[in-house]
Scaffold this active site. Sequence first.
Site, PDB file in Angstrom:
ATOM      1  N   ARG A  50      -6.580   2.198  -3.797  1.00 24.42           N
ATOM      2  CA  ARG A  50      -6.363   2.358  -2.426  1.00 24.42           C
ATOM      3  C   ARG A  50      -5.498   3.364  -2.174  1.00 24.42           C
ATOM      4  O   ARG A  50      -5.559   4.210  -1.128  1.00 24.42           O
ATOM      5  CB  ARG A  50      -6.074   0.913  -1.965  1.00 24.42           C
ATOM      6  CG  ARG A  50      -5.025  -0.043  -2.458  1.00 24.42           C
ATOM      7  CD  ARG A  50      -4.845  -1.172  -2.095  1.00 24.42           C
ATOM      8  NE  ARG A  50      -3.722  -2.040  -2.437  1.00 24.42           N
ATOM      9  CZ  ARG A  50      -3.805  -2.929  -3.464  1.00 24.42           C
ATOM     10  NH1 ARG A  50      -4.886  -2.873  -4.374  1.00 24.42           N
ATOM     11  NH2 ARG A  50      -2.672  -3.429  -3.922  1.00 24.42           N
ATOM     12  N   TRP A  98      -9.406  -6.245   0.854  1.00 30.71           N
ATOM     13  CA  TRP A  98      -8.696  -7.718   0.521  1.00 30.71           C
ATOM     14  C   TRP A  98      -7.750  -7.826   1.616  1.00 30.71           C
ATOM     15  O   TRP A  98      -7.593  -8.777   2.227  1.00 30.71           O
ATOM     16  CB  TRP A  98      -8.231  -7.801  -0.409  1.00 30.71           C
ATOM     17  CG  TRP A  98      -9.035  -8.246  -1.646  1.00 30.71           C
ATOM     18  CD1 TRP A  98     -10.605  -8.372  -1.621  1.00 30.71           C
ATOM     19  CD2 TRP A  98      -8.484  -9.017  -2.758  1.00 30.71           C
ATOM     20  NE1 TRP A  98     -10.939  -9.011  -2.883  1.00 30.71           N
ATOM     21  CE2 TRP A  98     -10.119  -9.394  -3.803  1.00 30.71           C
ATOM     22  CE3 TRP A  98      -7.529  -9.220  -3.653  1.00 30.71           C
ATOM     23  CZ2 TRP A  98      -9.942 -10.040  -4.636  1.00 30.71           C
ATOM     24  CZ3 TRP A  98      -7.689 -10.023  -4.688  1.00 30.71           C
ATOM     25  CH2 TRP A  98      -8.725 -10.262  -5.298  1.00 30.71           C
ATOM     26  N   ARG A 103       6.550 -14.527   0.641  1.00 25.50           N
ATOM     27  CA  ARG A 103       6.236 -13.252   1.112  1.00 25.50           C
ATOM     28  C   ARG A 103       7.494 -12.602   1.458  1.00 25.50           C
ATOM     29  O   ARG A 103       7.428 -11.086   1.470  1.00 25.50           O
ATOM     30  CB  ARG A 103       5.040 -13.515   2.336  1.00 25.50           C
ATOM     31  CG  ARG A 103       3.909 -13.819   1.789  1.00 25.50           C
ATOM     32  CD  ARG A 103       2.836 -14.017   3.002  1.00 25.50           C
ATOM     33  NE  ARG A 103       2.524 -12.368   3.305  1.00 25.50           N
ATOM     34  CZ  ARG A 103       1.952 -12.217   4.469  1.00 25.50           C
ATOM     35  NH1 ARG A 103       1.575 -13.208   5.345  1.00 25.50           N
ATOM     36  NH2 ARG A 103       1.612 -11.143   4.627  1.00 25.50           N
ATOM     37  N   GLU A 139       1.702  -1.982  -5.771  1.00 19.24           N
ATOM     38  CA  GLU A 139       2.204  -2.978  -4.989  1.00 19.24           C
ATOM     39  C   GLU A 139       3.217  -4.293  -5.898  1.00 19.24           C
ATOM     40  O   GLU A 139       2.733  -4.335  -7.209  1.00 19.24           O
ATOM     41  CB  GLU A 139       1.032  -3.660  -4.229  1.00 19.24           C
ATOM     42  CG  GLU A 139       1.303  -4.966  -3.362  1.00 19.24           C
ATOM     43  CD  GLU A 139       2.251  -4.684  -2.292  1.00 19.24           C
ATOM     44  OE1 GLU A 139       3.333  -4.698  -2.650  1.00 19.24           O
ATOM     45  OE2 GLU A 139       1.958  -4.463  -1.138  1.00 19.24           O
ATOM     46  N   ARG A 140       3.685  -5.052  -5.380  1.00 12.86           N
ATOM     47  CA  ARG A 140       4.511  -6.250  -5.766  1.00 12.86           C
ATOM     48  C   ARG A 140       3.168  -7.034  -6.320  1.00 12.86           C
ATOM     49  O   ARG A 140       2.332  -7.414  -5.869  1.00 12.86           O
ATOM     50  CB  ARG A 140       5.227  -6.844  -4.714  1.00 12.86           C
ATOM     51  CG  ARG A 140       5.811  -8.328  -5.138  1.00 12.86           C
ATOM     52  CD  ARG A 140       6.992  -8.498  -4.392  1.00 12.86           C
ATOM     53  NE  ARG A 140       6.623  -8.964  -3.283  1.00 12.86           N
ATOM     54  CZ  ARG A 140       6.804 -10.389  -2.660  1.00 12.86           C
ATOM     55  NH1 ARG A 140       7.227 -11.269  -3.574  1.00 12.86           N
ATOM     56  NH2 ARG A 140       6.800 -10.695  -1.471  1.00 12.86           N
ATOM     57  N   GLU A 144      -6.192   0.381   5.438  1.00 10.47           N
ATOM     58  CA  GLU A 144      -6.604  -1.006   5.165  1.00 10.47           C
ATOM     59  C   GLU A 144      -7.601  -1.026   4.029  1.00 10.47           C
ATOM     60  O   GLU A 144      -8.526  -0.436   3.796  1.00 10.47           O
ATOM     61  CB  GLU A 144      -7.458  -1.451   6.399  1.00 10.47           C
ATOM     62  CG  GLU A 144      -7.907  -2.905   6.379  1.00 10.47           C
ATOM     63  CD  GLU A 144      -8.817  -3.254   7.365  1.00 10.47           C
ATOM     64  OE1 GLU A 144      -8.508  -3.982   8.082  1.00 10.47           O
ATOM     65  OE2 GLU A 144     -10.032  -2.790   7.365  1.00 10.47           O
ATOM     66  N   SER A 145      -7.336  -2.042   2.937  1.00 12.97           N
ATOM     67  CA  SER A 145      -7.943  -2.280   1.906  1.00 12.97           C
ATOM     68  C   SER A 145      -9.435  -3.262   2.222  1.00 12.97           C
ATOM     69  O   SER A 145      -8.888  -4.297   3.101  1.00 12.97           O
ATOM     70  CB  SER A 145      -7.257  -2.698   0.762  1.00 12.97           C
ATOM     71  OG  SER A 145      -6.897  -3.990   0.494  1.00 12.97           O
ATOM     72  N   HIS A 182       2.175   1.416  -1.125  1.00 12.07           N
ATOM     73  CA  HIS A 182       1.924   0.078  -1.021  1.00 12.07           C
ATOM     74  C   HIS A 182       3.231  -0.527  -0.157  1.00 12.07           C
ATOM     75  O   HIS A 182       4.353   0.052  -0.233  1.00 12.07           O
ATOM     76  CB  HIS A 182       1.598  -0.998  -1.992  1.00 12.07           C
ATOM     77  CG  HIS A 182       0.608  -0.254  -3.200  1.00 12.07           C
ATOM     78  ND1 HIS A 182      -0.600  -0.766  -2.816  1.00 12.07           N
ATOM     79  CD2 HIS A 182       0.564   0.574  -4.040  1.00 12.07           C
ATOM     80  CE1 HIS A 182      -1.425  -0.074  -3.852  1.00 12.07           C
ATOM     81  NE2 HIS A 182      -0.507   0.780  -4.502  1.00 12.07           N
ATOM     82  N   ARG A 226       1.764   4.300   3.541  1.00  7.83           N
ATOM     83  CA  ARG A 226       1.203   3.230   3.111  1.00  7.83           C
ATOM     84  C   ARG A 226      -0.180   3.125   3.103  1.00  7.83           C
ATOM     85  O   ARG A 226      -0.774   3.900   4.033  1.00  7.83           O
ATOM     86  CB  ARG A 226       1.664   1.864   3.785  1.00  7.83           C
ATOM     87  CG  ARG A 226       0.856   0.555   3.368  1.00  7.83           C
ATOM     88  CD  ARG A 226       1.104  -0.633   4.148  1.00  7.83           C
ATOM     89  NE  ARG A 226       0.536  -1.868   3.622  1.00  7.83           N
ATOM     90  CZ  ARG A 226       0.436  -2.870   4.483  1.00  7.83           C
ATOM     91  NH1 ARG A 226       0.995  -3.026   5.715  1.00  7.83           N
ATOM     92  NH2 ARG A 226      -0.278  -3.551   3.667  1.00  7.83           N
ATOM     93  N   HIS A 227      -0.847   2.903   2.044  1.00 15.48           N
ATOM     94  CA  HIS A 227      -2.395   3.033   1.962  1.00 15.48           C
ATOM     95  C   HIS A 227      -3.239   2.489   3.338  1.00 15.48           C
ATOM     96  O   HIS A 227      -2.641   1.466   4.075  1.00 15.48           O
ATOM     97  CB  HIS A 227      -2.947   2.327   0.609  1.00 15.48           C
ATOM     98  CG  HIS A 227      -2.855   0.994   0.832  1.00 15.48           C
ATOM     99  ND1 HIS A 227      -3.724  -0.037   1.316  1.00 15.48           N
ATOM    100  CD2 HIS A 227      -1.801   0.414   0.263  1.00 15.48           C
ATOM    101  CE1 HIS A 227      -3.366  -1.303   1.495  1.00 15.48           C
ATOM    102  NE2 HIS A 227      -2.175  -1.273   0.315  1.00 15.48           N
TER     103      HIS A 227
END
Length: 254
Positions: free
Chosen positions: A58, A14, A139, A112-113, A11-12, A182, A8-9
Amino acid sequence: ESSLILIRHGESMWNEKNLFTGCVDVPLTPKGVDEAIEAGKRICNIPIDVIFTSAMIRSQMTAMLAMMQHRRKKVPIITHKESEQAQSWSKIYSEDTKEQSIPVITAWQLNERMYGELQGLNKQETADRFGKEQVHEWRRSYDTPPPNGESLEMCADRAVSYFKDQVVPHLTAGKHVMVAAHANSLRSIIMHLDKLTSQEVISLELSTGIPMLYIFKEGEFIRRGSPVGPSEASVYAYTRNLATYRDTLDSMVQ
């Protein structure tokens, strides 16, 4: 046998702001860069022949930064097949250079979703507005999408189909593969690999920048590492072939 690494990438920007990101294309934070580099150190002894990422910056940043730590020192190069001209202009004419390169294939199916009307909203403020239970259902339920967005089930349809059609053939051919994507696209793929139920997958949490290793052997996927863990040993366990590859790298750098 061949190896499959899922990451998983990091931290972005956002993630840092606690915003719903979804399919908005947001870069990594400095912490995310550090996480990607650390992920690269954890997989620096595992062979990688081809890389798949989502179409989002990302995940691409994460893959590139991780590969900069690899001891084999091959160069990851994004393939451009969106047009004949793009394919022609990005052609490599040296066979030796090709041998020292790793193709990076980008695919929107690994995105990502899509969070619909929640994208860009603060998660805490959204919970205050719609109620914690409603936001939790959006979620974490399997088949309930947020307004004008995708459910996890819808995300899984595209991500798993792409994985089966495009990634598995490389593994079957004996290639070692890394997928940088993601939380939800990877949860979907892990659901497929580990044969999780729709109830089991909704509780699966993936930390940013933590690699997970699977071994693909005789048509089966065997999980060799955990998505959480502070040390190399807890992220993956070597098979005999991977140990041999590590020894080869040791001899190359001496």
